[in-house]
Design a protein around this motif. Structure first.
Motif, PDB file in Angstrom:
ATOM      1  N   MET A   1      -5.441   7.398  15.352  1.00 56.57           N
ATOM      2  CA  MET A   1      -6.298   6.477  14.616  1.00 56.57           C
ATOM      3  C   MET A   1      -5.437   5.531  13.778  1.00 56.57           C
ATOM      4  SD  MET A   1      -9.337   7.530  12.045  1.00 56.57           S
ATOM      5  CE  MET A   1     -10.098   6.340  11.015  1.00 56.57           C
ATOM      6  N   SER A   2      -5.732   4.260  13.846  1.00 66.18           N
ATOM      7  CA  SER A   2      -4.934   3.286  13.104  1.00 66.18           C
ATOM      8  C   SER A   2      -5.418   3.195  11.653  1.00 66.18           C
ATOM      9  CB  SER A   2      -4.999   1.921  13.778  1.00 66.18           C
ATOM     10  OG  SER A   2      -6.313   1.430  13.785  1.00 66.18           O
ATOM     11  N   LEU A   3      -4.560   2.644  10.809  1.00 61.73           N
ATOM     12  CA  LEU A   3      -4.901   2.473   9.392  1.00 61.73           C
ATOM     13  C   LEU A   3      -6.071   1.517   9.231  1.00 61.73           C
ATOM     14  CD1 LEU A   3      -1.417   1.983   7.703  1.00 61.73           C
ATOM     15  CD2 LEU A   3      -2.920   3.934   7.448  1.00 61.73           C
ATOM     16  N   LEU A   4      -6.892   1.751   8.220  1.00 59.62           N
ATOM     17  CA  LEU A   4      -7.968   0.827   7.887  1.00 59.62           C
ATOM     18  C   LEU A   4      -7.375  -0.480   7.377  1.00 59.62           C
ATOM     19  CD1 LEU A   4     -10.392   3.200   5.949  1.00 59.62           C
ATOM     20  CD2 LEU A   4     -10.644   2.362   8.285  1.00 59.62           C
ATOM     21  N   GLU A   5      -8.097  -1.574   7.592  1.00 60.26           N
ATOM     22  CA  GLU A   5      -7.617  -2.874   7.114  1.00 60.26           C
ATOM     23  C   GLU A   5      -7.347  -2.846   5.614  1.00 60.26           C
ATOM     24  OE1 GLU A   5      -9.975  -6.271   8.211  1.00 60.26           O
ATOM     25  OE2 GLU A   5      -9.886  -5.754  10.331  1.00 60.26           O
ATOM     26  N   SER A   6      -8.188  -2.156   4.838  1.00 62.05           N
ATOM     27  CA  SER A   6      -8.013  -2.109   3.384  1.00 62.05           C
ATOM     28  C   SER A   6      -6.677  -1.478   3.007  1.00 62.05           C
ATOM     29  CB  SER A   6      -9.171  -1.361   2.720  1.00 62.05           C
ATOM     30  OG  SER A   6      -9.249  -0.031   3.199  1.00 62.05           O
ATOM     31  N   LYS A   7      -6.247  -0.458   3.740  1.00 58.84           N
ATOM     32  CA  LYS A   7      -4.954   0.192   3.472  1.00 58.84           C
ATOM     33  C   LYS A   7      -3.796  -0.725   3.863  1.00 58.84           C
ATOM     34  CE  LYS A   7      -6.627   4.240   2.249  1.00 58.84           C
ATOM     35  NZ  LYS A   7      -6.585   4.690   0.884  1.00 58.84           N
ATOM     36  N   ILE A   8      -3.925  -1.390   5.014  1.00 53.57           N
ATOM     37  CA  ILE A   8      -2.899  -2.340   5.457  1.00 53.57           C
ATOM     38  C   ILE A   8      -2.785  -3.460   4.430  1.00 53.57           C
ATOM     39  CG2 ILE A   8      -2.244  -4.007   7.241  1.00 53.57           C
ATOM     40  CD1 ILE A   8      -3.867  -2.211   9.226  1.00 53.57           C
ATOM     41  N   GLN A   9      -3.935  -3.957   3.990  1.00 56.34           N
ATOM     42  CA  GLN A   9      -3.966  -5.059   3.029  1.00 56.34           C
ATOM     43  C   GLN A   9      -3.313  -4.663   1.707  1.00 56.34           C
ATOM     44  OE1 GLN A   9      -7.741  -6.839   1.127  1.00 56.34           O
ATOM     45  NE2 GLN A   9      -7.546  -7.813   3.131  1.00 56.34           N
ATOM     46  N   ALA A  10      -3.615  -3.476   1.205  1.00 60.63           N
ATOM     47  CA  ALA A  10      -3.034  -3.013  -0.060  1.00 60.63           C
ATOM     48  C   ALA A  10      -1.514  -2.929   0.032  1.00 60.63           C
ATOM     49  CB  ALA A  10      -3.626  -1.661  -0.445  1.00 60.63           C
ATOM     50  N   LYS A  11      -1.000  -2.412   1.172  1.00 60.29           N
ATOM     51  CA  LYS A  11       0.452  -2.327   1.359  1.00 60.29           C
ATOM     52  C   LYS A  11       1.078  -3.717   1.423  1.00 60.29           C
ATOM     53  CE  LYS A  11       2.095   0.931   4.110  1.00 60.29           C
ATOM     54  NZ  LYS A  11       2.298   1.800   5.301  1.00 60.29           N
ATOM     55  N   LEU A  12       0.410  -4.631   2.119  1.00 61.10           N
ATOM     56  CA  LEU A  12       0.925  -5.995   2.239  1.00 61.10           C
ATOM     57  C   LEU A  12       0.949  -6.686   0.876  1.00 61.10           C
ATOM     58  CD1 LEU A  12       1.914  -8.411   3.889  1.00 61.10           C
ATOM     59  CD2 LEU A  12      -0.484  -8.938   4.395  1.00 61.10           C
ATOM     60  N   ILE A  13      -0.136  -6.544   0.102  1.00 62.38           N
ATOM     61  CA  ILE A  13      -0.189  -7.153  -1.234  1.00 62.38           C
ATOM     62  C   ILE A  13       0.950  -6.625  -2.099  1.00 62.38           C
ATOM     63  CG2 ILE A  13      -1.514  -7.255  -3.388  1.00 62.38           C
ATOM     64  CD1 ILE A  13      -4.066  -7.351  -1.595  1.00 62.38           C
ATOM     65  N   LYS A  14       1.143  -5.315  -2.081  1.00 60.91           N
ATOM     66  CA  LYS A  14       2.209  -4.698  -2.885  1.00 60.91           C
ATOM     67  C   LYS A  14       3.579  -5.251  -2.499  1.00 60.91           C
ATOM     68  CE  LYS A  14       3.797  -0.189  -4.419  1.00 60.91           C
ATOM     69  NZ  LYS A  14       3.588   1.250  -4.374  1.00 60.91           N
ATOM     70  N   LYS A  15       3.833  -5.368  -1.189  1.00 54.29           N
ATOM     71  CA  LYS A  15       5.127  -5.885  -0.725  1.00 54.29           C
ATOM     72  C   LYS A  15       5.312  -7.347  -1.120  1.00 54.29           C
ATOM     73  CE  LYS A  15       8.019  -7.072   3.171  1.00 54.29           C
ATOM     74  NZ  LYS A  15       8.727  -8.001   2.299  1.00 54.29           N
ATOM     75  N   LEU A  16       4.283  -8.174  -0.887  1.00 54.70           N
ATOM     76  CA  LEU A  16       4.386  -9.596  -1.216  1.00 54.70           C
ATOM     77  C   LEU A  16       4.609  -9.797  -2.708  1.00 54.70           C
ATOM     78  CD1 LEU A  16       1.598 -11.036   1.103  1.00 54.70           C
ATOM     79  CD2 LEU A  16       4.047 -11.453   1.324  1.00 54.70           C
ATOM     80  N   GLU A  17       3.863  -9.067  -3.542  1.00 54.12           N
ATOM     81  CA  GLU A  17       4.033  -9.199  -4.994  1.00 54.12           C
ATOM     82  C   GLU A  17       5.415  -8.730  -5.433  1.00 54.12           C
ATOM     83  OE1 GLU A  17      -0.553  -9.153  -6.571  1.00 54.12           O
ATOM     84  OE2 GLU A  17       0.531  -7.240  -6.584  1.00 54.12           O
ATOM     85  N   ALA A  18       5.944  -7.686  -4.795  1.00 50.39           N
ATOM     86  CA  ALA A  18       7.300  -7.218  -5.101  1.00 50.39           C
ATOM     87  C   ALA A  18       8.339  -8.278  -4.740  1.00 50.39           C
ATOM     88  CB  ALA A  18       7.599  -5.918  -4.353  1.00 50.39           C
ATOM     89  N   ASP A  19       8.015  -9.112  -3.743  1.00 47.79           N
ATOM     90  CA  ASP A  19       8.902 -10.197  -3.325  1.00 47.79           C
ATOM     91  C   ASP A  19       8.690 -11.475  -4.140  1.00 47.79           C
ATOM     92  OD1 ASP A  19      10.001  -8.549  -1.399  1.00 47.79           O
ATOM     93  OD2 ASP A  19       8.836  -9.394   0.252  1.00 47.79           O
ATOM     94  N   GLY A  20       7.839 -11.422  -5.175  1.00 49.72           N
ATOM     95  CA  GLY A  20       7.657 -12.569  -6.064  1.00 49.72           C
ATOM     96  C   GLY A  20       6.480 -13.469  -5.724  1.00 49.72           C
ATOM     97  N   TYR A  21       5.678 -13.115  -4.734  1.00 49.92           N
ATOM     98  CA  TYR A  21       4.520 -13.925  -4.356  1.00 49.92           C
ATOM     99  C   TYR A  21       3.382 -13.748  -5.360  1.00 49.92           C
ATOM    100  CZ  TYR A  21       6.328 -14.760   0.375  1.00 49.92           C
ATOM    101  OH  TYR A  21       7.057 -15.159   1.462  1.00 49.92           O
ATOM    102  N   TYR A  22       2.577 -14.779  -5.511  1.00 50.43           N
ATOM    103  CA  TYR A  22       1.324 -14.714  -6.251  1.00 50.43           C
ATOM    104  C   TYR A  22       0.247 -14.556  -5.185  1.00 50.43           C
ATOM    105  CZ  TYR A  22      -2.257 -15.940  -9.646  1.00 50.43           C
ATOM    106  OH  TYR A  22      -3.343 -15.931 -10.486  1.00 50.43           O
ATOM    107  N   VAL A  23      -0.422 -13.381  -5.145  1.00 52.10           N
ATOM    108  CA  VAL A  23      -1.344 -13.048  -4.057  1.00 52.10           C
ATOM    109  C   VAL A  23      -2.784 -13.045  -4.553  1.00 52.10           C
ATOM    110  CG1 VAL A  23      -1.938 -11.353  -2.287  1.00 52.10           C
ATOM    111  CG2 VAL A  23       0.446 -11.647  -2.969  1.00 52.10           C
ATOM    112  N   ILE A  24      -3.658 -13.718  -3.811  1.00 56.30           N
ATOM    113  CA  ILE A  24      -5.078 -13.779  -4.131  1.00 56.30           C
ATOM    114  C   ILE A  24      -5.863 -13.273  -2.930  1.00 56.30           C
ATOM    115  CG2 ILE A  24      -7.018 -15.289  -4.736  1.00 56.30           C
ATOM    116  CD1 ILE A  24      -4.852 -17.270  -5.814  1.00 56.30           C
ATOM    117  N   LYS A  25      -6.754 -12.283  -3.165  1.00 46.67           N
ATOM    118  CA  LYS A  25      -7.637 -11.797  -2.108  1.00 46.67           C
ATOM    119  C   LYS A  25      -8.861 -12.703  -2.081  1.00 46.67           C
ATOM    120  CE  LYS A  25     -10.297  -7.802  -0.537  1.00 46.67           C
ATOM    121  NZ  LYS A  25     -10.571  -8.449   0.706  1.00 46.67           N
TER     122      LYS A  25
END
Length: 87
Positions: A1-25
C-alpha cells in the motif's frame, strides 16, 4: 500500500521548509484543479506542487491548471509522489 497524499505532502513541506522555501498549502482557491502547494524559494520563481499517491497521475483539470501556470510564466510546476519530482 502506498503512502497517503497527506503523508507525502507533509514530508515534502518539511523538506522544502528545511531548504528555506516559504510553503503555502492551497486547499481552497478560486481555481479548481490548482496544484496542492505553492513553494517560494528564496529569490527565485514560484514553484507549484501537485501531490499524488505513487503511480497516480494528475486529473485533466489539474493538468490544465499546471499548463496554464507554465504558459503564463507564473512559475514552475511539479507532480510529486514521494519519490519523484516530474517537470
Amino acid at each position: 500500500m502506498s503512502l497517503l497524499e497527506s503523508k507525502i505532502q507533509a514530508k515534502l513541506i518539511k523538506k522544502l521548509e528545511a531548504d528555506g522555501y516559504y510553503v503555502i498549502k492551497l486547499s481552497v482557491t478560486n481555481k479548481p484543479g490548482i496544484p496542492d502547494l505553492l513553494a517560494l524559494p528564496p529569490g527565485c520563481m514560484a514553484e507549484f506542487y501537485e501531490v499524488k499517491q505513487l503511480g497516480k497521475k494528475p486529473r485533466p483539470l489539474q493538468e490544465f491548471r499546471m499548463n496554464e501556470i507554465k504558459k503564463g510564466n507564473y512559475g514552475k510546476t511539479y507532480t510529486h509522489d514521494g519519490t519523484t519530482k516530474e517537470f
